[in-house]
Each structure stands twice: as structure tokens, then as C-alpha cells.
Design a protein around this motif. Structure first.
Motif, mmCIF file in Angstrom:
data_model
loop_
_atom_site.group_PDB
_atom_site.id
_atom_site.type_symbol
_atom_site.label_atom_id
_atom_site.label_comp_id
_atom_site.label_asym_id
_atom_site.label_seq_id
_atom_site.Cartn_x
_atom_site.Cartn_y
_atom_site.Cartn_z
ATOM 1 N N MET A 1 -1.070 -12.779 2.159
ATOM 2 C CA MET A 1 -2.223 -13.438 2.736
ATOM 3 C C MET A 1 -1.792 -14.827 3.184
ATOM 4 S SD MET A 1 -5.928 -13.704 1.074
ATOM 5 C CE MET A 1 -7.273 -14.066 2.120
ATOM 6 N N ASN A 2 -2.265 -15.252 4.331
ATOM 7 C CA ASN A 2 -1.841 -16.532 4.901
ATOM 8 C C ASN A 2 -0.330 -16.600 5.061
ATOM 9 O OD1 ASN A 2 -4.480 -17.450 5.088
ATOM 10 N ND2 ASN A 2 -4.449 -18.209 2.980
ATOM 11 N N THR A 7 0.903 -8.944 -3.372
ATOM 12 C CA THR A 7 1.120 -7.872 -4.341
ATOM 13 C C THR A 7 2.274 -6.994 -3.858
ATOM 14 O OG1 THR A 7 0.097 -6.071 -5.579
ATOM 15 C CG2 THR A 7 -0.560 -6.297 -3.297
ATOM 16 N N TRP A 8 2.939 -6.362 -4.780
ATOM 17 C CA TRP A 8 3.946 -5.366 -4.446
ATOM 18 C C TRP A 8 4.134 -4.473 -5.659
ATOM 19 C CZ3 TRP A 8 8.704 -4.717 -6.848
ATOM 20 C CH2 TRP A 8 9.087 -5.728 -7.718
ATOM 21 N N ILE A 35 -4.528 -1.362 -1.145
ATOM 22 C CA ILE A 35 -5.180 -2.085 -0.051
ATOM 23 C C ILE A 35 -6.689 -2.105 -0.256
ATOM 24 C CG2 ILE A 35 -5.777 -1.906 2.405
ATOM 25 C CD1 ILE A 35 -2.820 -1.016 2.855
ATOM 26 N N LEU A 36 -7.260 -0.958 -0.588
ATOM 27 C CA LEU A 36 -8.719 -0.891 -0.782
ATOM 28 C C LEU A 36 -9.160 -1.748 -1.955
ATOM 29 C CD1 LEU A 36 -9.412 2.850 -0.035
ATOM 30 C CD2 LEU A 36 -9.895 0.880 1.393
ATOM 31 N N TRP A 37 -8.388 -1.755 -3.018
ATOM 32 C CA TRP A 37 -8.730 -2.603 -4.168
ATOM 33 C C TRP A 37 -8.693 -4.080 -3.775
ATOM 34 C CZ3 TRP A 37 -5.900 -6.280 -6.889
ATOM 35 C CH2 TRP A 37 -6.512 -6.747 -8.061
ATOM 36 N N LEU A 38 -7.645 -4.460 -3.040
ATOM 37 C CA LEU A 38 -7.522 -5.857 -2.615
ATOM 38 C C LEU A 38 -8.624 -6.244 -1.635
ATOM 39 C CD1 LEU A 38 -3.668 -6.092 -2.245
ATOM 40 C CD2 LEU A 38 -5.085 -7.397 -3.842
#
Length: 131
Positions: A1-2, A7-8, A35-38
Motif C-alpha cells: 500500500m502506498n 503482507t506476504w 486480498i478479500l480479507w485485506l
């Protein structure tokens, strides 16, 4: 992000894949769940992210995910992994091809020749020095 990773994950898959296409398909599905959780977490924090790019280095897996027609060679793949197809169709996830030599995560997930490892290591170090 930015401009930076948030996350990985690197782990052994729980199912045995019969091809690299299947392995990438399963990995992409796991990434889609993350992705959906984030997205939900960010929405709770006031950030609405509508479409997230997912970079996959296997063109066959991208075609398999993007084209949900019957495939004789992949009919054995567990139905739960088809979850990603729905998210791509809805535009929640946008699949992008990235050549293997540009896939920085490869050095974290597989054994590489020394030169390939050094190349990816240097690019990761450069990426993080820019943050």
C-alpha cells in the motif's frame, strides 16, 4: 500500500498439484482470499479499494482462471479453488501477467540458480531502498 508490501506468505501447498498451472491456480486462489480479507480490513478503516491487481507468472493459470469453461485436463481441481474465477469476473481482482524473471517473490519460494537469486535480491533491496 502506498508503494510498499503489506503482507506476504510462503508456504507449502496443502494439495498435490499435477502441473505448474494447477499449482499457480491454487496459489492465486489463496492470494485472492488474502486480498478479500485485506479489502475488508481497509474498508473498516475507511479505505475503499475496489480492484486489486494480482501478479501471476504463469500464463496458462491466468487463462484457466479467466476462462471458466470446461477443461478436460483440469477437471480434477477441487471446486473450492474456482472461488477466484468469481472474484475476477466481478472485477474485485485483476489478473496481470508478470514474467518469471521479474517475479521478486520467486527467491522466497523456490531454489534458484545463483545469478537469478542475486538478480532478484538486488531488485528487492532496490525496491525497499526507494520506500
Amino acid at each position: 500500500m502506498n508503494g510498499g508490501p503489506i503482507t506476504w506468505c510462503s508456504q507449502k501447498q496443502k494439495t498435490t498439484a499435477l502441473s505448474t498451472t494447477e499449482a499457480e491456480f491454487v496459489a492465486a486462489c489463496e492470494a485472492a482470499k488474502e486480498i478479500l480479507w485485506l479489502q475488508q480490513l481497509l474498508l473498516d478503516l475507511g479505505e475503499n479499494i475496489t480492484s486489486v491487481p494480482l501478479y501471476v507468472d504463469n500464463q496458462s493459470a491466468i487463462k484457466l482462471i479467466s476462462n471458466p469453461v470446461y477443461h478436460k485436463k483440469t477437471k480434477h481441481i477441487d471446486v473450492k479453488f474456482n472461488f477466484i474465477r468469481e472474484k475476477v469476473e466481478l472485477g474485485v481482482i485483476k489478473l496481470n501477467y508478470i514474467p518469471s524473471n521479474s517475479q521478486l517473490a520467486d527467491m522466497l519460494t523456490k531454489a534458484l540458480p545463483t545469478q537469478a537469486f542475486i538478480y532478484l535480491r538486488d531488485h528487492i533491496l532496490f525496491f525497499f531502498s526507494q520506500l
